[in-house]
Design an enzyme around this catalytic site. Structure first.
Site, PDB file in Angstrom:
ATOM      1  N   VAL A  30     -39.617 -28.199  81.105  1.00 25.39           N
ATOM      2  CA  VAL A  30     -39.473 -28.278  79.655  1.00 25.39           C
ATOM      3  C   VAL A  30     -38.853 -29.621  79.288  1.00 25.39           C
ATOM      4  O   VAL A  30     -37.863 -30.044  79.876  1.00 25.39           O
ATOM      5  CB  VAL A  30     -38.600 -27.126  79.123  1.00 25.39           C
ATOM      6  N   MET A  61     -42.548 -22.096  86.816  1.00 25.24           N
ATOM      7  CA  MET A  61     -43.917 -22.365  86.380  1.00 25.24           C
ATOM      8  C   MET A  61     -44.071 -23.691  85.665  1.00 25.24           C
ATOM      9  O   MET A  61     -45.160 -24.243  85.643  1.00 25.24           O
ATOM     10  CB  MET A  61     -44.384 -21.258  85.420  1.00 25.24           C
ATOM     11  N   ASP A  86     -41.387 -10.895  82.058  1.00 27.91           N
ATOM     12  CA  ASP A  86     -40.418 -11.739  82.755  1.00 27.91           C
ATOM     13  C   ASP A  86     -39.141 -11.860  81.934  1.00 27.91           C
ATOM     14  O   ASP A  86     -38.625 -12.946  81.690  1.00 27.91           O
ATOM     15  CB  ASP A  86     -41.017 -13.127  83.022  1.00 27.91           C
TER      16      ASP A  86
END
Length: 626
Positions: free
Chosen positions: A32, A29, A141
């Site tokens: 980072v 998604m 998740d």
């Protein structure tokens, strides 16, 4: 740290505040980065959503709501969310930077962990999930990639709420439905019905425990669909089948957490944590520290990204192709030995009659989710019932537009396919997020500040005024006043008392006490009078005062010392004494003498005032001599 690809974001400043540094990781998604927060001068982790998600307005709106929920989590085992924002088309989260590695990295290096090591990791993970469940947040998740092991030994769970945000994104949901999550850790109800509650996180934690104890996941398959199928139709095997040294108590923990029926699992992570802790206490040191030698060095596999998996898009059948509902080959072999019913099931699946990924077991009739937005709960229930559906409230959240008690969102959304007789999850609006200004009058400034902060408001400007009724340092009033509803973070101005206004103290020394008292009281002050003998100041006259002048708080006291005149002295008894001796005695005592002579021997026969009477010094004493 991922430095193999040139990244256009590196070096940029987002939202005028966050300077993007080195890329740390890339997931399903988001990517980072390490970043510097210029405003607070600290290093943080910046999670930047992938552009295809950031372009979806519905996803961004849902993502913001979920980020707000995650930011309210305050727990030592939860990665803190500091901020959420967008810069142009770049949507991001500012988060706590945890330096260390993931549980996936640890298992890749060590393979299977001992029972003690696995429980030592699982306990803080469940503590974090338990705090989330109490706050009404389901992670959805849970996986080794989201368990962070810091360099100082702390264990933290990341990405709360993000899976739910993506689940609602329109660009990732087709008319036939999707499966959201990391397939190796999905619970049967997530696969079958696309729903999740705290027991779904417990299931994933059970898979996590299995993987730590064995060094591998319980299910393998050539595709995500095959693995999802096994979650629905197979029980998770006991870890001791893969690692013979695993105690039976740990087998039982995995079995309870991964029961296919959610009602047979612990109700939430807190309940599961209690079972894990009790099991740890029941095991000996030898059992906890044993590690099966056969799998001690097996790597735990590659990282598992969060996936949006299309399970049910129809496609033309080809010879020998059983479609997306095909079971894994080994599962097909097992079913052939289970009798006619299983054979019929395989045939039904092979013909693709289910039309959705979670319709593995039978052919269910579909309907379309009606639009329930902005309806009251009762209206939504009635409209859903007319389509043969039920409703349940998944969550409640604040909204500036949709009235309190009305439907803000649904799962599935209006127009999406749903099983007849299924349940539509409602997100009900709490209305605009508002907090009443508390009653602050008479509270000290520090107490008032804490009361406002506890009410999600803040102290604004502070003015000071004199007050006869409110103690110095306490609140006289607030603006807005008590009871007014405000948005969170709104500043409330305070008026703080400086106590009574000081007044001028008149100088009344030398004045008669009656006049002095009137002058002092006219200024709103009070008097306290003490008398004192004085040889020079007439009786009833003010000798001194305190304070002597300047200003004083209204209603404070001015102390006055008032003269009583000269001190009194007892008149000596001189009767029967010769006149000369009597005169010397009286004058020695401070009196004046008036001798009245009558012919005779010169002896004092009487006196006035009489002997023993107290008179001021200087008083005339008359003696009668004859």
């Amino acid at each position: 740290m991922d430095t193999t690809v040139t990244d256009a974001l590196v070096g940029r400043v987002l939202d005028g505040r966050y300077r993007v540094g080195a890329r740390l990781a890339r997931g399903g998604m988001a990517t980072v980065y390490e970043a510097h927060d210029a405003r607070l001068d600290r290093t943080i982790a910046l999670k930047v959503m992938h552009p295809n998600l950031a372009q979806d307005e519905e996803f961004v709106s849902r993502f913001i709501r979920e980020a707000h929920s995650a930011a309210r989590l305050s727990h030592p085992n939860v990665v803190a969310v500091y901020d959420q924002g967008a810069d142009g088309g770049t949507v991001f989260l500012a988060m706590e930077l945890v330096r260390g590695r993931t549980l996936r990295d640890l298992m890749r290096e060590r393979g299977a962990l001992s029972g003690r090591q696995a429980i030592d990791v699982l306990e803080p993970v469940l503590a974090a999930l338990g705090a989330a469940h109490q706050a009404g947040i389901v992670h959805r998740d849970v996986k080794p990639e989201n368990v962070l092991l810091s360099e100082d030994g702390r264990i933290k769970v990341a990405d709360f709420g993000l899976a739910r945000a993506v689940t609602g994104a329109s660009t990732h949901t087709t008319a036939n439905g999707v499966l959201m999550g990391t397939v190796a850790y999905l619970s049967p109800e997530q696969v079958e019905r696309g729903v999740a509650d705290p027991r779904s996180d417990v299931y994933a934690a059970g898979i996590l425990l299995y993987e730590m104890l064995t060094g591998s996941k319980p299910y393998d398959g050539e595709s995500a669909i095959q693995i999802a199928y096994r979650h629905v139709h197979d029980d998770v095997p006991a870890p001791s089948l893969a690692v013979p040294g695993v105690p039976a108590e740990l087998d039982a923990l995995v079995a309870r957490a991964t029961a296919r029926d959610p009602d047979r699992r612990p109700g939430d992570a807190k309940a599961f944590l209690g079972e894990v802790t009790a099991t740890k206490r029941s095991l000996s040191d030898g059992e906890l520290d044993a590690l099966g030698p056969a799998l001690a060095a097996i790597p735990s596999g590659r990282a598992e990204p969060t996936l949006v998996v299309q399970l049910d898009r129809p496609r033309p059948a080809r010879r020998g192709d059983t479609g997306p509902l095909s079971a894994p080959p080994e599962a097909t072999k097992r079913r052939r030995s289970r009798g006619p019913l299983a054979l019929l099931l395989v045939l039904a699946l092979a013909l693709g009659l289910s039309g959705a990924a979670w319709f593995y077991a039978a052919v269910l009739t579909k309907t379309t989710t009606p639009s329930l937005l902005k309806l009251t709960r009762a209206e939504a229930k009635d409209r859903a019932a007319s389509s043969g559906l039920e409703v349940t409230v998944d969550e409640r959240t604040y909204d500036e537009v949709v009235p309190a008690g009305s439907v803000l969102a649904t799962n599935p959304r209006g127009g999406q396919s749903i099983d007849k007789g299924g349940t539509v999850g409602l997100v009900l609006s709490l209305g605009p997020e508002r907090y009443e200004v508390p009653g602050l009058r008479g509270r000290t400034e520090d107490v008032a500040r804490r009361m406002l902060e506890d009410t999600n408001l803040v102290v604004g400007s502070s003015d000071r005024k004199f007050s006869l009724k409110i103690d110095k340092g306490a609140v006289i009033s607030s603006d807005p006043k008590a009871g007014v509803s405000l948005k969170p973070g709104t500043a409330v101005a305070l008026v703080i008392s400086d106590g009574p206004k000081p007044v001028a103290v008149p100088n009344v020394v030398g004045q008669p006490v009656e006049d002095a008292t009137k002058a002092i009281q006219a200024e709103g002050l009070k008097t306290a009078v003490r008398e004192k003998f004085n040889d020079t100041v007439p009786p009833g006259t003010v000798i001194s005062q305190n304070p002597t002048g300047g200003t004083a708080d209204k209603s404070s006291i001015v102390n006055l010392v008032v003269s009583k005149g000269p001190p009194l002295v007892a008149v000596p008894d001189v009767k029967g004494r010769p006149v000369a001796e009597a005169q010397a005695t009286l004058e020695g005592a401070g009196f004046s003498v008036n001798a009245v002579a009558i012919p005779g021997p010169g002896i004092v026969r009487t006196q006035s005032p009489g002997a023993g009477e107290e008179k001021p010094k200087g008083t005339q004493v008359t003696v009668y001599v004859f």
